[in-house]
Design an enzyme around this catalytic site. Structure first.
Site, PDB file in Angstrom:
ATOM      1  N   ILE A  89      69.748 -33.510 -45.102  1.00  0.00           N
ATOM      2  CA  ILE A  89      70.597 -32.325 -44.894  1.00  0.00           C
ATOM      3  C   ILE A  89      70.437 -31.266 -45.986  1.00  0.00           C
ATOM      4  O   ILE A  89      71.012 -30.189 -45.889  1.00  0.00           O
ATOM      5  CB  ILE A  89      72.093 -32.696 -44.734  1.00  0.00           C
ATOM      6  CG1 ILE A  89      72.629 -33.400 -45.981  1.00  0.00           C
ATOM      7  CG2 ILE A  89      72.309 -33.531 -43.500  1.00  0.00           C
ATOM      8  CD1 ILE A  89      74.143 -33.495 -46.000  1.00  0.00           C
ATOM      9  N   HIS A 240      98.057 -35.876 -47.857  1.00  0.00           N
ATOM     10  CA  HIS A 240      98.874 -36.593 -46.862  1.00  0.00           C
ATOM     11  C   HIS A 240     100.376 -36.573 -47.165  1.00  0.00           C
ATOM     12  O   HIS A 240     101.202 -36.358 -46.286  1.00  0.00           O
ATOM     13  CB  HIS A 240      98.415 -38.050 -46.766  1.00  0.00           C
ATOM     14  CG  HIS A 240      96.941 -38.214 -46.576  1.00  0.00           C
ATOM     15  ND1 HIS A 240      96.203 -37.400 -45.752  1.00  0.00           N
ATOM     16  CD2 HIS A 240      96.055 -39.102 -47.099  1.00  0.00           C
ATOM     17  CE1 HIS A 240      94.924 -37.788 -45.776  1.00  0.00           C
ATOM     18  NE2 HIS A 240      94.813 -38.810 -46.590  1.00  0.00           N
TER      19      HIS A 240
HETATM   20  C1  BG6 Z   1      92.371 -41.398 -47.422  1.00  0.00           C
HETATM   21  C2  BG6 Z   1      92.248 -41.660 -48.900  1.00  0.00           C
HETATM   22  O1  BG6 Z   1      92.468 -40.024 -47.176  1.00  0.00           O
HETATM   23  O2  BG6 Z   1      93.518 -42.052 -46.934  1.00  0.00           O
HETATM   24  C3  BG6 Z   1      92.182 -43.154 -49.173  1.00  0.00           C
HETATM   25  O3  BG6 Z   1      91.067 -41.040 -49.384  1.00  0.00           O
HETATM   26  C4  BG6 Z   1      93.356 -43.861 -48.556  1.00  0.00           C
HETATM   27  O4  BG6 Z   1      92.121 -43.420 -50.559  1.00  0.00           O
HETATM   28  C5  BG6 Z   1      93.482 -43.455 -47.090  1.00  0.00           C
HETATM   29  O5  BG6 Z   1      93.153 -45.256 -48.667  1.00  0.00           O
HETATM   30  C6  BG6 Z   1      94.755 -44.022 -46.479  1.00  0.00           C
HETATM   31  O6  BG6 Z   1      94.715 -43.799 -45.108  1.00  0.00           O
HETATM   32  P1  BG6 Z   1      95.390 -44.800 -44.116  1.00  0.00           P
HETATM   33  O7  BG6 Z   1      95.218 -44.171 -42.776  1.00  0.00           O
HETATM   34  O8  BG6 Z   1      94.666 -46.098 -44.268  1.00  0.00           O
HETATM   35  O9  BG6 Z   1      96.797 -44.887 -44.556  1.00  0.00           O
END
Ligand code: BG6
Length: 493
Positions: A89, A240
């Protein structure tokens, strides 16, 4: 909105995200008959694989996830959609060949480019796609899905955005935060805005504080390189957890359409009181896991993990306190925490109501009553619980806590992975569960003072044993009556 046939071009198709999430999610969409007729999936990878090798690889990826639900007949149909494009890429040739391939008639001209690659490659890849006119929408739509992290801090996010807007208009950009694709996260909106009894209580007059926890018992696996430069604050909190905060605290949007929803989320982020540099130590805590035990097994400390420098002070645990300075929330502390190698894996939002007056129960056995809590279990337990105080049966006037339960799924209802929902939304052109740039920007503004302070304090970081609940951070709480809640079942005090 209707899903239209499209070509999904996946950059980084042989990588971890594609293996664990993207390919299984696309297969499940096919199982559910949600991939429009004619949809094609073109994987881009550096490895010298032929078509058959790619099909075998995808079959392994899908089987690992689908387990007993794997259906050979449906996989045959799914296989017919799969193509492998070998290329580097960083080289122009990869894109000239890609343009030739995509011009062939078996590929629908609505094209979604999924960038599951290192953030440093976002800009160069887009530039080369643009040089081949692959973003021009003459014969169909062109959309680009960008994985997090969107930038490294406010400045780099702004620089990335500037670069992106050079090639694409905002309608073509899908910034993914996979938390928004989780069923229980969407249920937070339904819970708040489809149940009239909650709205009068959802404010500073009745709510004492809010906690958001995302704890993981896993470590960093093979992601040392990425994680050591990110840390828990960037990896989870900036993205998140702040998204969860917006959904729990935003005003009711006028509708569920993308702009109305995102307008309200941005208003919350803008109303968060900035953390002055001198308050960082009172409002944010960090820690790093040392060796310990998870499920009875000995596990390494962070510094012993692969690709981690022996003097790293990257945080694997971060917690912080925020205040939203608006009419609804002024004075209500919001506590957030996340960490790797903690005692258990759990994502939850816990809302603690104010204490009722005890006056009425004077001269009875009732000494103390737990406050009401609303508990939203995001994962692994998906539930909504309201804790109430009720009378204990018997001759005495004593009380206990009981909870009203609304579980998200019945046993016969299947779990849907967040990526299934989001990959389908791209086909429909629905951006409501993707981030607008101002959401990303204001999220960086909130955490930037903490990042800057921690970046210069590189001599020391508190540690916590793997398998514990993290470092001591009780100074975060405004009152003695407040502390982390780690359980979704009644906690007696
Ligand atoms: C990701 C992070 O965005 O979300 C990770 O980079 C984390 O470190 C993960 O483990 C958690 O996602 P989920 O869906 O498993 O709660």
């Amino acid at each position: 909105m209707k899903a239209e046939p499209c070509t999904y071009v996946i950059f980084g198709a042989t990588g971890n995200l594609s293996r664990i999430k993207l390919m299984p999610a696309l297969y499940h969409l096919d199982v559910a008959d949600r991939l429009p007729e004619g949809t094609r999936i073109l994987a881009i990878g550096r490895r010298p694989w032929d078509q058959q090798k790619w099909l075998d690889e995808v079959s392994d990826m899908v089987k690992a996830k689908a387990k007993d639900d794997f259906d050979e007949t449906i996989f045959q149909r799914f296989s017919a959609r799969l193509y492998y494009h070998q290329g580097d890429i960083s080289q122009t040739e990869c894109y000239t060949l890609l343009a030739d391939t995509l011009a062939k008639k078996e590929f629908p001209q609505n094209i979604a480019f999924y960038l599951s690659i290192s953030p440093a490659d976002f800009g160069p890849v887009m530039s080369m796609l643009s040089d081949q006119h692959l973003f021009t929408e003459d014969s169909g739509w062109r959309r680009v899905i960008i994985e997090k992290p969107f930038g490294y801090d406010l400045d780099s996010a702004e620089a990335l955005q500037k670069r992106i807007s050079h090639y694409l208009n905002e309608e073509q950009v899908y910034r993914i935060d996979h938390y928004l694709g989780k069923g229980m996260v969407q249920n937070v909106l339904v819970f708040r805005f489809a149940n009239v009894m909650l709205e009068p209580l959802w404010n500073r007059n009745y709510i004492d504080h809010i906690q958001i926890t995302h704890s993981e018992s896993i470590g960093i696996d093979s992601r040392g390189d990425y994680y050591n430069s990110a840390g828990a604050l960037r990896d989870m909190l900036q993205s998140h957890l702040l998204q969860l905060l917006t959904l729990v605290t935003m005003e009711p949007p006028v509708s569920m359409d993308a702009e109305s929803l995102r307008d309200e989320k941005v208003k919350v982020l803008k109303s968060i009181r900035p953390i002055p540099k001198e308050a960082v130590h009172a409002q944010a805590f960090r820690g790093q896991y040392a060796k310990g035990h998870i499920d009875g097994e000995k596990v390494n400390g962070y510094l012993e993990e692969t690709h981690i420098p022996p003097n790293s002070t990257t945080e694997t645990y971060a917690s912080m306190k925020l205040y939203i300075d608006n009419w609804r929330w002024r004075g209500v502390p919001i506590y957030m925490r996340t960490g790797k190698r903690l005692a258990k894996a759990q994502s939850s939002i816990s809302i603690c109501f104010r204490h009722p007056p005890l006056q009425f129960f004077r001269d009875t056995n009732v000494q103390c009553m737990n406050p009401n809590w609303v508990l939203l279990g995001i994962q692994p337990e998906e539930c909504i619980r309201i804790e109430m105080t009720v009378k204990e049966p018997g001759l005495e006037m004593s009380t206990r806590t009981s909870s009203l339960d609304a579980s998200f799924r019945n046993q016969d209802e299947k779990a849907i992975d967040a990526y299934e929902d989001l990959l389908l939304d791209v086909l429909k052109g629905d951006r409501s569960l993707f981030l607008r740039f101002d959401e990303v920007e204001y999220a960086w503004r909130i955490v930037d003072p903490i990042l800057q302070t921690w970046a210069i304090e590189r001599d020391f970081i508190a540690t916590y044993p793997a398998g514990s609940w993290g470092p001591e951070d009780s100074r975060l709480f405004d009152k003695d009556s407040q502390s982390w809640r780690s359980s979704l079942t009644p906690e007696c005090k």
